[in-house]
Design an enzyme around this catalytic site. Structure first.
Site, short mmCIF file in Angstrom:
data_model
loop_
_atom_site.label_atom_id
_atom_site.label_comp_id
_atom_site.label_asym_id
_atom_site.label_seq_id
_atom_site.Cartn_x
_atom_site.Cartn_y
_atom_site.Cartn_z
N THR A 44 -25.50 32.59 10.25
CA THR A 44 -25.82 34.01 10.19
C THR A 44 -25.44 34.57 8.82
OG1 THR A 44 -23.74 34.53 11.29
CG2 THR A 44 -25.70 34.36 12.69
N VAL A 46 -23.03 37.83 7.78
CA VAL A 46 -21.69 38.29 7.44
C VAL A 46 -20.67 37.17 7.73
CG1 VAL A 46 -19.87 39.98 7.96
CG2 VAL A 46 -22.26 40.70 7.86
N CYS A 47 -20.92 36.40 8.78
CA CYS A 47 -19.97 35.36 9.21
C CYS A 47 -19.58 34.39 8.10
CB CYS A 47 -20.52 34.60 10.42
SG CYS A 47 -20.85 35.65 11.85
N PRO A 48 -20.54 33.84 7.34
CA PRO A 48 -20.11 32.88 6.32
C PRO A 48 -19.28 33.53 5.21
CG PRO A 48 -22.48 33.25 6.18
CD PRO A 48 -22.00 33.92 7.44
N LEU A 51 -15.71 33.68 6.75
CA LEU A 51 -15.11 32.36 6.91
C LEU A 51 -14.79 31.73 5.57
CD1 LEU A 51 -17.18 31.01 9.94
CD2 LEU A 51 -14.98 32.21 9.95
#
Length: 187
Positions: A44, A46-48, A51
């Site tokens: 997806t 924003v997730c990377p 993380l």
């Protein structure tokens, strides 16, 4: 109902870490400080960024004796594929926990009703397995690993110094407060 100061519930899951599939249980989150970071889904947007930010600060967390666990409802196979295909995710050395059944996500009360996806939940867990910090943000609002690191340091300080509290924006080495009758109304 708040989860603050509640004990984590039992779980067992498979995670991807450093080229291997490993088992992670609630026992792994006991005996040390842990950060559990829930995110909606692999591959997806924003997730990377979040993380990767955690990966960039991972050594600092480890120096404090903290393990990070990222969790989504994706499978461990998906975590591996994402790790192998994304430069940002490829930096991750902490366990990427798979929760396709939603057990962990429901335990921490961050499952989106009817969607099978986790909200952006962040939890700091003390060595006794109790939740000391929790934060949930909307899907479009990314988190900041440096701020999380500050909160971990504050939680660790308060745990090691009973009777003291950390004021807003407290940073390691700065003055803390000792709540008392004499301090009421003087801040």
């Amino acid at each position: 109902m708040s989860l603050i100061n509640t004990e984590i519930k039992p779980f067992a899951a498979t995670a991807y870490q450093n080229g291997e599939f490993i088992e992670v249980t609630d026992a792994n989150l006991r005996g040390q400080w842990s950060v559990v970071v829930f995110y909606p889904a692999d591959f997806t947007f924003v997730c990377p960024t979040e993380l990767e930010d955690l990966a960039d600060h991972y050594a600092e967390f480890r120096k404090l004796g903290v393990e990070i666990y990222s969790v989504s409802t994706d499978t461990h196979f998906s975590h591996k594929a994402w790790h192998d295909s994304s430069e940002a995710i490829g930096k991750i050395q902490y366990p990427m926990v798979a929760d396709p059944t939603g057990t962990i996500t429901n335990n921490f009360e961050v499952m989106r009703e009817g969607q099978g996806l986790a909200d952006r939940g962040t939890f700091v867990i003390d060595p006794e397995g109790r939740i000391q910090v929790m934060e949930v943000t909307a899907e479009g609002v990314g988190r900041d690993a440096a701020e999380l690191l500050r909160k971990v340091k504050a939680a660790q300080y308060v745990a090691a110094h009973p009777g003291e509290v950390c004021p807003a924006k407290w940073k390691e080495g700065e003055k803390t407060l000792k709540p008392s009758l004499d301090l009421v109304g003087k801040i």
